[in-house]
Design an enzyme around this catalytic site. Structure first.
Site, PDB file in Angstrom:
ATOM      1  N   TYR A 108      50.857  22.365 -15.165  1.00 67.54           N
ATOM      2  CA  TYR A 108      49.758  22.867 -14.318  1.00 67.54           C
ATOM      3  C   TYR A 108      50.228  23.162 -12.900  1.00 67.54           C
ATOM      4  O   TYR A 108      49.710  24.059 -12.241  1.00 67.54           O
ATOM      5  CB  TYR A 108      48.582  21.872 -14.303  1.00 67.54           C
ATOM      6  N   GLU A 163      42.578  16.835 -21.915  1.00 66.34           N
ATOM      7  CA  GLU A 163      43.798  16.900 -22.737  1.00 66.34           C
ATOM      8  C   GLU A 163      44.435  15.513 -22.872  1.00 66.34           C
ATOM      9  O   GLU A 163      44.934  15.152 -23.941  1.00 66.34           O
ATOM     10  CB  GLU A 163      44.769  17.946 -22.144  1.00 66.34           C
TER      11      GLU A 163
HETATM   12  C1  HEM Z   1      43.617  26.057 -15.145  1.00 66.97           C
HETATM   13  C2  HEM Z   1      44.643  26.320 -15.914  1.00 66.97           C
HETATM   14  C3  HEM Z   1      44.576  27.010 -17.256  1.00 66.97           C
HETATM   15  C4  HEM Z   1      43.601  27.776 -17.830  1.00 66.97           C
HETATM   16  C5  HEM Z   1      42.239  28.151 -17.257  1.00 66.97           C
HETATM   17  C6  HEM Z   1      44.078  28.184 -19.129  1.00 66.97           C
HETATM   18  C7  HEM Z   1      43.365  28.959 -20.014  1.00 66.97           C
HETATM   19  C8  HEM Z   1      43.790  29.293 -21.269  1.00 66.97           C
HETATM   20  C9  HEM Z   1      43.024  30.037 -22.227  1.00 66.97           C
HETATM   21  C10 HEM Z   1      41.621  30.570 -22.008  1.00 66.97           C
HETATM   22  C11 HEM Z   1      43.761  30.158 -23.347  1.00 66.97           C
HETATM   23  C12 HEM Z   1      43.364  30.858 -24.647  1.00 66.97           C
HETATM   24  C13 HEM Z   1      42.783  29.851 -25.602  1.00 66.97           C
HETATM   25  C14 HEM Z   1      42.408  30.527 -26.904  1.00 66.97           C
HETATM   26  O1  HEM Z   1      43.223  30.624 -27.776  1.00 66.97           O
HETATM   27  O2  HEM Z   1      41.303  30.956 -27.025  1.00 66.97           O
HETATM   28  C15 HEM Z   1      45.007  29.488 -23.118  1.00 66.97           C
HETATM   29  C16 HEM Z   1      46.028  29.412 -24.025  1.00 66.97           C
HETATM   30  C17 HEM Z   1      47.277  28.978 -23.695  1.00 66.97           C
HETATM   31  N1  HEM Z   1      47.653  28.365 -22.521  1.00 66.97           N
HETATM   32 FE1  HEM Z   1      46.487  27.977 -20.957  1.00 66.97          FE
HETATM   33  N2  HEM Z   1      45.336  27.678 -19.313  1.00 66.97           N
HETATM   34  C18 HEM Z   1      45.670  26.962 -18.204  1.00 66.97           C
HETATM   35  C19 HEM Z   1      46.836  26.278 -18.007  1.00 66.97           C
HETATM   36  C20 HEM Z   1      47.929  26.378 -18.812  1.00 66.97           C
HETATM   37  C21 HEM Z   1      49.195  25.769 -18.543  1.00 66.97           C
HETATM   38  C22 HEM Z   1      49.497  24.876 -17.353  1.00 66.97           C
HETATM   39  C23 HEM Z   1      50.039  26.155 -19.534  1.00 66.97           C
HETATM   40  C24 HEM Z   1      51.506  25.811 -19.696  1.00 66.97           C
HETATM   41  C25 HEM Z   1      52.444  26.424 -19.092  1.00 66.97           C
HETATM   42  C26 HEM Z   1      49.266  26.966 -20.462  1.00 66.97           C
HETATM   43  C27 HEM Z   1      49.761  27.499 -21.626  1.00 66.97           C
HETATM   44  C28 HEM Z   1      48.981  28.120 -22.580  1.00 66.97           C
HETATM   45  C29 HEM Z   1      49.508  28.591 -23.842  1.00 66.97           C
HETATM   46  C30 HEM Z   1      50.962  28.503 -24.305  1.00 66.97           C
HETATM   47  C31 HEM Z   1      48.436  29.129 -24.543  1.00 66.97           C
HETATM   48  C32 HEM Z   1      48.461  29.774 -25.946  1.00 66.97           C
HETATM   49  C33 HEM Z   1      48.905  31.169 -25.751  1.00 66.97           C
HETATM   50  C34 HEM Z   1      48.887  32.023 -26.978  1.00 66.97           C
HETATM   51  O3  HEM Z   1      48.671  31.543 -28.077  1.00 66.97           O
HETATM   52  O4  HEM Z   1      49.094  33.202 -26.774  1.00 66.97           O
HETATM   53  N3  HEM Z   1      48.007  27.078 -19.990  1.00 66.97           N
HETATM   54  N4  HEM Z   1      45.002  28.956 -21.835  1.00 66.97           N
END
Ligand code: HEM
Ligand SMILES: Cc1cc2nc3c(=O)[nH]c(=O)nc-3n(C[C@H](O)[C@H](O)[C@H](O)COP(=O)(O)OP(=O)(O)OC[C@H]3O[C@@H](n4cnc5c(N)ncnc54)[C@H](O)[C@@H]3O)c2cc1C
Length: 416
Positions: free
Chosen positions: A96, A138
């Site tokens: 994060y 989480e």
């Molecule tokens: C406030 C911070 C964050 C928000 C609002 C956020 C939001 C999201 C959302 C909306 C999704 C899509 C979920 C779905 O499948 O419907 C997602 C997926 C994902 N997020 Fe985050 N995220 C945040 C932080 C992070 C962090 C810190 C990481 C790590 C580096 C991360 C890595 C990922 C990954 C790897 C996916 C799946 C991507 C994929 O399948 O293409 N996220 N996140």
């Protein structure tokens, strides 16, 4: 700590400009973050980076959050899908820090002089408010994973075709330890070495009721979009992981799995055995439904289940569905498909015009009169929206309809 009135004004005033340049933000953000932290490529789906789905989803959640910053409580239930996805992929608090740094930097590039020190400070506070809520949820999910918190090696014990393009993989843990229970409808992430040198993970619904010795997933080959011209007929971008699993991972191969996750599930302990269940699926959206149906027929054999499925030609799990139909008087099934097949299931209502139309289903099979009926829908996004619109028009409250989206992006956020 909550934002002051002044801080929330500063954040809100920049939202229209940030929304307008959403695409640019996500491009700058991911390009810079992945250039400086290439190890993060092991977490992200390389295809969703290229087509922009995931970056768009992230930015949209942050902007939605900031627009509703005075009304956060209402947003919390909508975080479940992404928190589950994050835990399934092993995202940790230290990530994060990185995301926050590059995201606020991208906001700064887009806003230019409008990103004053006070606006930056207000955005940092807003980001951390959201990040801490996600990290908190989480941490709770990770605690529930007990001693299976990271990737665990599984041997592919056997691969069984379920239709012309769907294959079931029977996965046995290499450590030989008992597998934890999961809720029917949940998924696992499967991680393998990708072609670009990084690890690649994808989610697959567990397609068999819980057993302590193996998990089963059923994978559809993603052939990619087809294009043709006067000279050649070819495929554009076949899916990465599904094709590797199906073509290059025979029985005996090893894959990594994370703990089962997901907010699309049937809580069998929370519903009486008389509450009807309507399962509506299309294509490979059949997978969580098989698991739900198998679990219910084992644990609540008297519970009425109506399964409505749409397929192109062959119906996945055909023999299994036929068996369930034969052995359970409370199990009804309607199938929509384009072509007749010689092995259709006896006692099943077929409708040969492919596009599923709930208006053509006997109303009794939809249990619309029963105010406790629960509806589970899984299939392409447009299909799910059409099905839910129909149910809504029949007076079914949204709280009794659940969706599973097989791609990235939050349906609830997109259609709020
Ligand atoms: C406030 C911070 C964050 C928000 C609002 C956020 C939001 C999201 C959302 C909306 C999704 C899509 C979920 C779905 O499948 O419907 C997602 C997926 C994902 N997020 Fe985050 N995220 C945040 C932080 C992070 C962090 C810190 C990481 C790590 C580096 C991360 C890595 C990922 C990954 C790897 C996916 C799946 C991507 C994929 O399948 O293409 N996220 N996140
Ligand atoms: C909760 C959940 C449960 C799921 N359950 C199942 C399940 O039970 N069974 C199942 O089969 N799937 C399931 N999925 C889908 C699965 O996770 C994968 O998305 C699917 O297998 C495709 O992955 P892939 O790596 O083969 O395709 P990817 O490589 O991710 O490609 C996806 C699509 O993008 C296109 N594409 C590829 N490269 C590019 C490019 N450079 N530019 C533009 N487009 C491109 C491809 O043509 C393809 O159509 C589930 C997904 C989720 C989120």
């Amino acid at each position: 700590m909550a934002l002051t009135y002044k801080e929330s004004r500063l954040v809100k005033d920049t939202i229209p400009a940030l929304r307008e340049h959403g695409e640019r933000i996500t491009t700058i953000f991911y390009k810079n973050m992945l250039r400086d932290n290439p190890e993060l490529n092991n977490y992200f789906n390389s295809v969703n980076q290229k087509n922009g789905r995931q970056p768009r989803a992230l930015t949209s959640v942050i902007l939605n959050f900031a627009s509703n910053i005075t009304n956060i409580a209402e947003l919390i239930p909508k975080f479940e899908r992404m928190c589950n996805k994050h835990c399934s992929l092993g995202i940790q608090p230290e990530h994060y820090e990185i995301v926050g740094k590059y995201l606020i930097r991208a906001f700064g590039e887009v806003l230019g002089p409008a990103m004053t020190p006070a606006v930056r400070a207000a955005w940092e506070k807003a980001y951390w408010l959201l990040a801490k809520m996600l990290m908190g949820r989480e941490a709770q999910l990770y605690r529930e994973f007990d001693d299976w918190k990271s990737w665990r090696k599984f041997k592919i014990d056997r691969v069984v075709p379920e239709s012309e393009d769907i294959y079931s993989f029977y996965l046995v843990p290499q450590d030989g330890k008992k597998l934890p229970e999961f809720l029917p409808g949940q998924y696992v992430s499967v991680r393998i070495q990708g072609p670009e040198g990084y690890l690649q993970s994808r989610q697959y619904s567990l397609s068999e009721a819980w057993r302590e010795d193996y998990y089963r997933i059923s994978v559809k080959r993603d052939e990619g979009s087809q294009f043709s011209n006067s000279v050649s007929r070819s495929y554009l971008h076949p899916g990465v992981v599904s094709n590797i699993l199906i073509d290059r991972m025979p029985a005996g191969s090893v894959v990594e799995l994370s703990h089962p996750c997901g907010e699309f599930f049937l809580d069998i302990n929370n519903g009486s055995s008389t509450m009807p269940l309507v399962l509506i699926s299309a294509g490979v959206g059949v997978t969580p439904m098989v698991c739900i149906a198998n679990t219910v027929t084992k644990q609540q054999p008297g519970r009425p289940i109506s399964w409505i499925h749409g397929s192109r030609s062959s119906v996945p799990f055909q023999d299994h569905i036929a068996q369930m139909r034969r052995s359970n008087a409370n199990f009804r099934i309607n199938i929509f498909k384009t072509q007749l097949a010689d092995r259709d299931i006896v006692g099943v209502t077929y409708n040969y015009d492919f596009r599923m139309d709930l208006a053509k289903v006997d109303p009794e099979d939809l249990f619309l009169q029963n105010s406790s009926t629960e509806y589970y829908i899984c299939g392409p996004e447009q299909f799910m929206l059409e099905m839910s619109d129909y149910l809504k028009a029949q007076g079914v409250p949204a709280a009794r309809v659940k969706f599973e989206l097989f791609s990235t992006g939050d349906l609830a956020f997109q259609h709020q």
